[in-house]
Design a protein around this motif. Structure first.
Motif, short mmCIF file in Angstrom:
data_model
loop_
_atom_site.label_atom_id
_atom_site.label_comp_id
_atom_site.label_asym_id
_atom_site.label_seq_id
_atom_site.Cartn_x
_atom_site.Cartn_y
_atom_site.Cartn_z
N GLN A 102 79.21 42.95 65.26
CA GLN A 102 79.34 41.25 64.96
C GLN A 102 79.07 40.74 66.14
OE1 GLN A 102 79.94 39.91 61.62
NE2 GLN A 102 79.20 42.01 61.37
N VAL A 139 80.39 35.57 63.82
CA VAL A 139 81.12 36.86 63.20
C VAL A 139 81.65 36.62 61.73
CG1 VAL A 139 81.90 37.52 65.40
CG2 VAL A 139 83.44 36.56 63.92
N ASP A 140 81.36 37.74 61.05
CA ASP A 140 81.90 37.77 59.87
C ASP A 140 83.58 38.12 59.76
OD1 ASP A 140 81.39 37.73 56.46
OD2 ASP A 140 82.10 39.63 57.19
N THR A 150 84.35 41.28 57.83
CA THR A 150 84.29 42.54 58.56
C THR A 150 85.06 42.81 59.86
OG1 THR A 150 81.84 42.23 57.99
CG2 THR A 150 82.25 43.67 59.75
N ILE A 151 85.42 41.90 60.53
CA ILE A 151 86.56 42.00 61.74
C ILE A 151 87.62 42.48 60.94
CG2 ILE A 151 87.61 40.66 63.48
CD1 ILE A 151 84.56 41.09 63.95
#
Length: 308
Positions: A51, A158-159, A162-163
Motif C-alpha cells: 500500500q 492507502v486502502d 487492506t491495512i
C-alpha cells in the motif's frame, strides 16, 4: 511539426520532469513510511504490504543505540508521510533527526511509549523507561494496531480495509508466537529461570514469561555504557552463587566482556548469542521479527537447560 513547436514541447517536458524531481511534502513523496529500527521496520512492512513504500533506516546486524544515518536519509525523514520510531531513548544516534522531522510537520509515532512501557529496576538505568518492548509479543500485538491506525490516518492513498486485513493477519501470527514462546519456556524449571545478559534488554520478556534478571555485563539499558572492574567482579560472584549455566550476549555486539565474565565466574558458564536488538540479513537466522524471537526462545531454553 515546426522547430518552434518541438522546442516548446521539449521545454514543457523539462519543466514537468523538474517539478516531479523536486516534489516535496504533500506530493507523492509523502506516501513513504520511514521507520528507524529494523525490528519495527519488519513489523511495519507486514502491516503496510504493497500500500505504500516503507523505508527502514537501520541496517541488519546494527546496534539501535548507536547507528547513524546519512544526510539523504535525514532528508527522507523530513519528507515522509509517517515516521515510525521506537523511542524511550533507544535510537540515541538519530533522535535529533526524529525531532527535526516532527518540527517539519511530519506525523510521528513513538511506539514504545504507547504500549504500557515499564521502567528499569536496577543498576545505572533504574527508574528510566525501558525501550525494549519487542521482547514481549503481547506488547508487539498492541503495536500492530497502533501502527495500522497511524498509517491509515497519515499516509495518503492507502486502502483502509487492506491495512486492517494485513494487521489482523500479522497480529494473529504474533499471538501464535507468544503461545509458542510460553510453551518453550515452560520446559525450564522455575529455579533455572534466571537471566544474565549483555545489557538490560530482557525486562519485558522476564515480566511476560516469569524470569528473573539477576544481572547484566553492562549494568545499563544502553550498550554505550561501560562496566567497571568491580561491576564485573560483583556479577561474577552473583553468577557463581546462583549457578547460572549461560550468559546471553547480543549478536550485534562483541561478546568479549561476556567471555571475560564467564572466566571470572570460575564455573562452567556458556556464552550464548541472541538476536536481541537487531534483525539479521536474509539467511542469517533472524531476518524477521517472528524468526528472531523463535530463535531466541530456543537459545534461551537450551542455554538454561544446559544443552548449549
Amino acid at each position: 511539426m515546426s522547430r518552434a513547436t518541438i522546442t516548446r514541447s521539449a521545454l514543457a517536458l523539462a519543466v514537468l520532469l523538474t517539478a516531479t524531481a523536486c516534489a516535496g511534502p504533500g506530493d507523492d513523496e509523502q506516501a513513504t513510511v520511514v521507520v528507524t529500527t529494523n525490528i519495527l521496520g519488519d513489523i511495519t512492512e507486514n502491516i503496510v504490504g504493497d500500500q505504500a513504500q516503507v523505508s527502514v533506516l537501520m541496517a541488519p546486524n546494527s546496534d539501535p543505540h548507536s547507528f547513524g544515518i546519512s544526510a539523504q536519509q535525514a532528508a527522507a525523514m523530513e519528507r515522509a508521510g509517517l515516521l515510525v520510531y521506537n523511542g524511550l531513548g533507544l535510537e540515541e544516534g538519530v533522535l535529533r533527526n526524529v525531532e527535526a522531522a516532527a518540527e517539519a510537520g511530519v506525523a510521528t509515532v513513538e511506539v514504545g511509549a504507547a504500549v504500557d512501557p515499564i521502567d528499569y529496576t536496577s543498576d545505572e538505568s533504574e527508574g528510566q523507561p525501558d525501550p525494549h518492548f519487542w521482547t514481549d509479543p503481547a506488547r508487539v500485538a498492541e503495536a500492530v494496531d497502533l501502527i495500522a491506525d497511524q498509517v491509515i490516518d497519515n499516509v495518503p492513498g492507502v486502502d483502509e480495509s487492506t491495512i486492517r486485513d494485513n494487521a489482523d493477519r500479522y497480529r494473529g501470527e504474533v499471538e501464535d508466537l507468544d503461545a509458542t514462546m510460553a510453551d518453550r519456556f515452560a520446559e525450564i524449571p522455575e529455579q533455572h529461570r534466571r537471566l544474565v545478559t549483555n545489557h538490560h534488554v530482557f525486562g519485558y520478556l522476564a515480566e511476560r514469561y516469569d524470569f528473573e534478571v539477576i544481572g547484566a555485563v553492562i549494568p545499563s539499558g544502553t550498550t554505550l555504557a561501560s562496566p567497571s572492574a568491580s561491576d564485573l567482579e560483583s556479577l561474577a560472584n552473583t553468577i557463581g552463587e546462583a549457578g547460572v549455566p549461560a550468559i546471553f550476549a547480543d549478536s550485534s555486539q562483541s561478546d568479549r566482556l561476556a567471555q571475560v565474565l564467564a572466566e571470572q565466574a570460575g564455573i562452567d558458564v556458556a556464552v550464548v548469542s541472541l538476536y536481541s536488538e537487531s534483525l539479521s540479513a536474509e539467511g542469517g537466522g533472524a531476518a524477521s521479527y517472528l524468526e528472531m524471537m523463535r530463535a531466541n526462545s530456543d537459545s534461551i531454553a537450551d542455554g538454561l537447560l544446559g544443552q548449549d
